[in-house]
Design a protein around this motif. Sequence first.
Motif: not given
Length: 161
Positions: A56-63, A38-46
């Motif tokens: 903690l991992l914070i990242g920007d997910r995009d296409l 899955t690839r969606i534009n958003m800032r996410c955290a794991a």
Amino acid sequence: MLRSLSATFHNAVPGIIVILHENSRTLLEYHGNAVAETRINMRCAAIDLGTNSARLLIGDRDLTGLATIRIEREIVRLGGGFTKDGGLSDIAQQRALSGLKRFSEIMKEYGVQQIRASATSAVRDAVNGPNFVERVLKETGIKLAVINGDLEGRLTLKGVI
């Protein structure tokens, strides 16, 4: 514990686990034995809350994948003082909560839109694990998914490969 800073995500749909894998910069959804990317534009955290450390991992997910923005690790020793009858000790819970509160503030600072968090064996095996999960949600806003040992092992292996 998940290696390579892979982190498990909790999802509102039972049976679906989502993983941010830093090395391949992909988001994978595990539906039983099936895997969907899955690839969606958003800032996410794991968040990976293990027996000894919280990550903690914070990242920007995009296409194109995941761009890591920030990585944090805190030694929480959640398994410290663990007993079969008593479960997680009060002091260990407090250490973990302190780390998760710090993570929560960092996520707010970075404008995280989606948070997925997992807890592994210490919480899973503790008689007071469910109470701890509720306490984490109440005090930090972080909803932990407690994963089973088989899935924990598979995700650890996936993080190593």
